[in-house]
Write a protein that holds these residues in place. Structure first.
Motif, mmCIF file in Angstrom:
data_model
loop_
_atom_site.group_PDB
_atom_site.id
_atom_site.type_symbol
_atom_site.label_atom_id
_atom_site.label_comp_id
_atom_site.label_asym_id
_atom_site.label_seq_id
_atom_site.Cartn_x
_atom_site.Cartn_y
_atom_site.Cartn_z
ATOM 1 N N ALA A 39 38.988 32.875 38.741
ATOM 2 C CA ALA A 39 38.512 33.905 37.812
ATOM 3 C C ALA A 39 37.286 34.621 38.368
ATOM 4 C CB ALA A 39 38.192 33.262 36.460
ATOM 5 N N GLU A 40 36.389 33.871 38.985
ATOM 6 C CA GLU A 40 35.191 34.476 39.571
ATOM 7 C C GLU A 40 35.548 35.383 40.749
ATOM 8 O OE1 GLU A 40 32.998 31.005 40.444
ATOM 9 O OE2 GLU A 40 32.319 30.698 38.375
ATOM 10 N N TYR A 41 36.550 34.992 41.516
ATOM 11 C CA TYR A 41 37.016 35.827 42.632
ATOM 12 C C TYR A 41 37.491 37.178 42.112
ATOM 13 C CZ TYR A 41 39.853 37.279 46.667
ATOM 14 O OH TYR A 41 40.396 37.984 47.720
ATOM 15 N N ILE A 42 38.267 37.141 41.031
ATOM 16 C CA ILE A 42 38.791 38.375 40.442
ATOM 17 C C ILE A 42 37.657 39.217 39.875
ATOM 18 C CG2 ILE A 42 40.301 39.284 38.625
ATOM 19 C CD1 ILE A 42 41.880 36.549 38.996
ATOM 20 N N ALA A 43 36.718 38.574 39.178
ATOM 21 C CA ALA A 43 35.577 39.296 38.616
ATOM 22 C C ALA A 43 34.751 39.954 39.723
ATOM 23 C CB ALA A 43 34.716 38.343 37.797
ATOM 24 N N ASP A 44 34.556 39.253 40.822
ATOM 25 C CA ASP A 44 33.816 39.822 41.957
ATOM 26 C C ASP A 44 34.526 41.055 42.507
ATOM 27 O OD1 ASP A 44 31.877 37.886 41.732
ATOM 28 O OD2 ASP A 44 32.635 36.654 43.389
ATOM 29 N N ALA A 45 35.867 41.001 42.548
ATOM 30 C CA ALA A 45 36.624 42.155 43.034
ATOM 31 C C ALA A 45 36.423 43.352 42.113
ATOM 32 C CB ALA A 45 38.109 41.801 43.132
ATOM 33 N N PHE A 46 36.461 43.119 40.806
ATOM 34 C CA PHE A 46 36.214 44.206 39.862
ATOM 35 C C PHE A 46 34.791 44.755 40.013
ATOM 36 C CE2 PHE A 46 39.545 42.236 36.834
ATOM 37 C CZ PHE A 46 40.545 43.048 37.344
ATOM 38 N N ASP A 47 33.842 43.866 40.255
ATOM 39 C CA ASP A 47 32.460 44.311 40.454
ATOM 40 C C ASP A 47 32.352 45.219 41.675
ATOM 41 O OD1 ASP A 47 31.573 42.905 38.249
ATOM 42 O OD2 ASP A 47 30.847 41.182 39.401
#
Length: 211
Positions: A69-77
């Protein structure tokens, strides 16, 4: 058969409205030309990251699932895609299995691309998998990590690639786009249920849902 509405395209469940089809056209072109995403990692790199041994199969409410989930959030960031208006990046998800309460430390991951219209297109995938296997796997008696490349690391990779293609196209779309990576799918669509029960945008504003 029914005549297609003007400007519409055919999808699996019927005709996709012209505004929704227009919103997704840049993403379709991305795969047709095999162009690598710019602001985010290439598709294969995303799949490799989500299926790495360190994530241990991304079972619900585990450290590996949280890291996904953090990987995906970082990508959105990196794409400068904020959460939907009035919402947070992570949407809490919890389930009860055999009387035991389990809570995803991150939950669903949300991102928002503002468009010029009042309607919203939702693009989704799920980032959890089976972890060490268990009763939902094809070999329930084997305790072995299930990486989940095709269920659904590849789907998440495509979700991020679509987000990249639309976020970097340079012009605003005729609709808003809500990106959501759900969790708890393997346990019973729990993340999707939370999304439907507490949507970050009115359900009446959603023009179509692409999964």
């Amino acid at each position: 058969g029914r005549r297609a509405p003007e400007g519409a395209s055919l999808n699996r469940r019927g005709w996709l409205g012209a505004s929704a089809a227009a919103a997704l056209t840049p993403a379709v072109g991305l795969f047709a030309t095999r162009e690598a995403p710019r602001a985010h990692a290439p598709i294969r790199q995303t799949v490799d990251a989500l299926t790495s041994a360190e994530l241990e199969g991304r079972a619900f409410a585990t450290p590996g699932e949280a890291r996904a989930a953090e990987y995906i959030a970082d990508a959105f960031d990196r794409l400068r895609l904020p959460p939907p208006p009035g919402a947070q990046r992570f949407q809490p998800v919890e389930i009860v299995v055999d009387g035991e309460r389990r809570v995803a430390s991150r939950g669903n991951v949300l991102a928002w691309l503002e468009g010029d219209g009042a309607k919203t297109v939702v693009v989704s995938a799920h980032h959890d998998h089976l972890g060490p296997g268990g009763p939902l796997s094809r070999e329930p008696l084997r305790d072995v990590v299930h990486p989940g490349a095709d269920d659904n690391a590849s789907g998440v990779a495509l979700l991020l690639a679509v987000a990249d293609a639309l976020a970097t196209r340079g012009t605003r779309l005729p609709v808003n786009v809500l990106f959501v990576s759900t969790v708890g799918e393997e346990s019973g669509l729990f993340g999707a249920r939370v999304f439907a029960d507490t949507p970050p945008v009115p359900l009446s504003s959603i023009r179509c849902f692409v999964n």
